[in-house]
Structure formats: structure tokens, C-alpha cells
Design a protein around this motif. Sequence first.
Motif, PDB file in Angstrom:
ATOM      1  N   ASP A 253     -62.870  64.853  48.641  1.00  0.00           N
ATOM      2  CA  ASP A 253     -61.821  65.596  47.943  1.00  0.00           C
ATOM      3  C   ASP A 253     -61.197  66.673  48.822  1.00  0.00           C
ATOM      4  O   ASP A 253     -59.998  66.963  48.705  1.00  0.00           O
ATOM      5  CB  ASP A 253     -62.400  66.280  46.698  1.00  0.00           C
ATOM      6  N   TYR A 257     -55.700  64.365  54.484  1.00  0.00           N
ATOM      7  CA  TYR A 257     -55.190  62.996  54.550  1.00  0.00           C
ATOM      8  C   TYR A 257     -54.804  62.658  55.992  1.00  0.00           C
ATOM      9  O   TYR A 257     -54.402  63.516  56.770  1.00  0.00           O
ATOM     10  CB  TYR A 257     -53.944  62.850  53.663  1.00  0.00           C
ATOM     11  N   LYS A 278     -61.437  57.756  43.736  1.00  0.00           N
ATOM     12  CA  LYS A 278     -60.237  56.959  43.982  1.00  0.00           C
ATOM     13  C   LYS A 278     -59.020  57.813  44.339  1.00  0.00           C
ATOM     14  O   LYS A 278     -58.281  57.512  45.286  1.00  0.00           O
ATOM     15  CB  LYS A 278     -59.916  56.104  42.748  1.00  0.00           C
ATOM     16  N   PHE A 279     -58.827  58.910  43.578  1.00  0.00           N
ATOM     17  CA  PHE A 279     -57.593  59.670  43.777  1.00  0.00           C
ATOM     18  C   PHE A 279     -57.550  60.326  45.145  1.00  0.00           C
ATOM     19  O   PHE A 279     -56.588  60.156  45.898  1.00  0.00           O
ATOM     20  CB  PHE A 279     -57.440  60.731  42.670  1.00  0.00           C
ATOM     21  N   SER A 280     -58.598  61.080  45.501  1.00  0.00           N
ATOM     22  CA  SER A 280     -58.541  61.818  46.771  1.00  0.00           C
ATOM     23  C   SER A 280     -58.754  60.921  47.980  1.00  0.00           C
ATOM     24  O   SER A 280     -58.533  61.352  49.114  1.00  0.00           O
ATOM     25  CB  SER A 280     -59.573  62.952  46.776  1.00  0.00           C
ATOM     26  N   GLY A 282     -56.891  58.388  48.207  1.00  0.00           N
ATOM     27  CA  GLY A 282     -55.602  57.697  48.235  1.00  0.00           C
ATOM     28  C   GLY A 282     -55.706  56.290  47.707  1.00  0.00           C
ATOM     29  O   GLY A 282     -54.992  55.401  48.148  1.00  0.00           O
ATOM     30  N   ARG A 283     -56.631  56.129  46.754  1.00  0.00           N
ATOM     31  CA  ARG A 283     -56.920  54.794  46.203  1.00  0.00           C
ATOM     32  C   ARG A 283     -57.187  53.789  47.328  1.00  0.00           C
ATOM     33  O   ARG A 283     -56.757  52.639  47.290  1.00  0.00           O
ATOM     34  CB  ARG A 283     -55.787  54.343  45.287  1.00  0.00           C
ATOM     35  N   SER A 286     -55.979  56.571  52.151  1.00  0.00           N
ATOM     36  CA  SER A 286     -55.723  57.964  52.534  1.00  0.00           C
ATOM     37  C   SER A 286     -55.759  58.209  54.034  1.00  0.00           C
ATOM     38  O   SER A 286     -55.307  59.253  54.505  1.00  0.00           O
ATOM     39  CB  SER A 286     -56.766  58.872  51.877  1.00  0.00           C
TER      40      SER A 286
END
Length: 353
Positions: A253, A257, A278-280, A282-283, A286
Motif C-alpha cells: 500500500d 507505483y 488489489k487496489f494498491s 494496480g490490480r 502497478s
Amino acid sequence: MEAFALIERNRAEIIDLPKPVLGSPYNAVLTPVAVSVCTSDVNTVYGSGSKKPDNLILGHEAVARVIKTGEKVKDFKEGDIVAVPSMTPNFHDKDIQDGNFLHAGANFSANTLGRSTPGVFAREFEVADADLNLARLPEGVSLGNGLMCTDMATTGFTGAERVNFGDTVAVLGIGGVGLMAICGAALRGAGRIIAVGSRRASIPLAYEYGASEVISYKDHNIVEYVLKATAGKGADVVIIAGGNDRTFSDAIDMVRYGVGKVVNLKLFTGDGSMEIPKFSSGRGMSGKSIYMELGKGGRVRMERLLAMVKYKRFAPEKMITHTFNRFENVVEALQLMKDKGNDVIKTMILTGW
């Protein structure tokens, strides 16, 4: 001979075991002069890992005296005082030619002392490939400094090797490995070093070794803190040296990126999963890199660290909070590392042998 061995899970005792016999002309037998108990020893005794051999001699951090060498050993002789790296690569396997020093020939082949082969907590112990694994303690380097190089420094510096000058680095955990990761990051030229931890004895040392700030996970949401400190971008490098099962996803997290690097130096005990959010991530797209590392071993590595100590680049012995003067105190040292009070970082047992 006296040896501190794992009798069964949750039970370790000093017992009488046979002395080692040289298993190869390239090997050496040594007697420990100073040893230290590691969190890994605690995990071996009290953890939930794989089944260990009966009466496994524990320990993998030692400065020792050579007492016998195989006929093919060229560079060491009886009486030499040496640092014994916690990692002893299998230099005879062809995987070494791929640069696979820690898993040559088998998974964790370098990581055997006190885990799958007899360790250093005994009056005598054997080390494979003496000329390639042992490092003579230089004149002027104390036993404590040499001892802290064998595992803590080499492991912490392994994480720091991903740091470029000017990087913002977050180090999660300020035990021995975390402190050495902070020190290594500073020596690599990191800009801001954010350390996360709450152990009272470690906080002053974290600053001394190079931390810009030390925050407690008890007082802060560490992900929010790091993101705010970096204007939302995230740290360039996150080094995991402590924490719990959530710490791995927290590290993802809070890292940048595209070029961000997460280096894990922590043993996550038990089974299950280490989750990647998943979100951090970048699915899955990233560009963040994840490295899962052991400390590096071998003679050259140890000689380089000892040279840095000799020429006053750093002093890892400052992490030693408890010193004992007899081998039998290894029992108390194991309990200290298990309980991990606020006043404990590392122990040193002077064996008297």
C-alpha cells in the motif's frame, strides 16, 4: 559434549551429544567463543514450521575458534578466531553459477545451521567449505561487532541493497534486522528514512543508525503516515523487518507505483497466505516490485562487513543489550528473545570455551 538442542516442539535443553566428525576434507570444526540467540531460534523451538530432526542443535550466530580443519582447507588453521555467517551456501552445486547462492541444489540449502543441520550452540560444531564460508576476525574488531555481522548486519543490509541515494525508505520493524536495514539504507545514501516500531531500547539506536523519524504503529496508521509524508506518492523502498500478517499488504500500500520496491526480510510463520491488495497493486499492473530475501552469506560478504566495522563505518554491537558469561545462559537468552521485552534487542553469550 554440551549442546543446546531442540528436544521436541516447545522444549529445548542443554544435553550431552556426540562431537561432530569432519564430513568433508573442505570442512572445519570449531568451538564457539561468542553466540547470540535469534528470533529464528525462537521460531524453531516455539513456532509452527516443518518438523525438525530429533535433538537438533540450535543456533546460527557465532564467532568461533577453529579447532580442526580438513586436509583441503588452505586458509584457516587451528586457533584462528572467525565469524561464522548464518548463511553457508553450497558452493559445490552448479546452481551457484546462476548466482543462486541461497538455494543452490535445494530450497534453503544455505540456510541449514540450527535449522536442518547441527547449529552453533554446542562445544563443537562443523561448518562446510571453510575456505569459502568463514571470515577471520580482523584485528581491532570486537567479538560483539563480529557476532552482530554474522546475521543481523548481513540480513539488514540485504534489504538496504535495493536503496538508491536520495530514496525515501520506510523500514517496518526496529529489532536487530530493522536497525541494520536503517543503517544500511543510510550508508547507501537514502534521503528520508521512516522507521516504524515501538520497542523502547531500539528507538535511540534507530536515530543513531540514520532514521529521520521513528513512528509507532500503536499511534499512527502507518500507511497513511507514509503516504502523507511523501505527498501521496509512497516510499521508494519499503523494507519489512517486523510486524504481523497485515504488514506485507501494508508495505505494498505504501510503496511507489512504477519504481517502488518492497523487500521482505521477515519470516511469516504458519500457513495461509500473504495477501497482495488489489487496489494498491494496480490490480496487478502497478509496476511495484517485491523481493523476498534471506540474508546473504559466504566469506567475501562477511569480510566486507567486517572491514566496514574495522574502519568505523558502523558499530552493530550497540544492539547487544544483554551479555552473559557462561554457555548455560543460552537458555535464559532464548527466553529473553521469546518474551521480547522493551529493553531487549540482542543477546551475547560468551561461552568461556
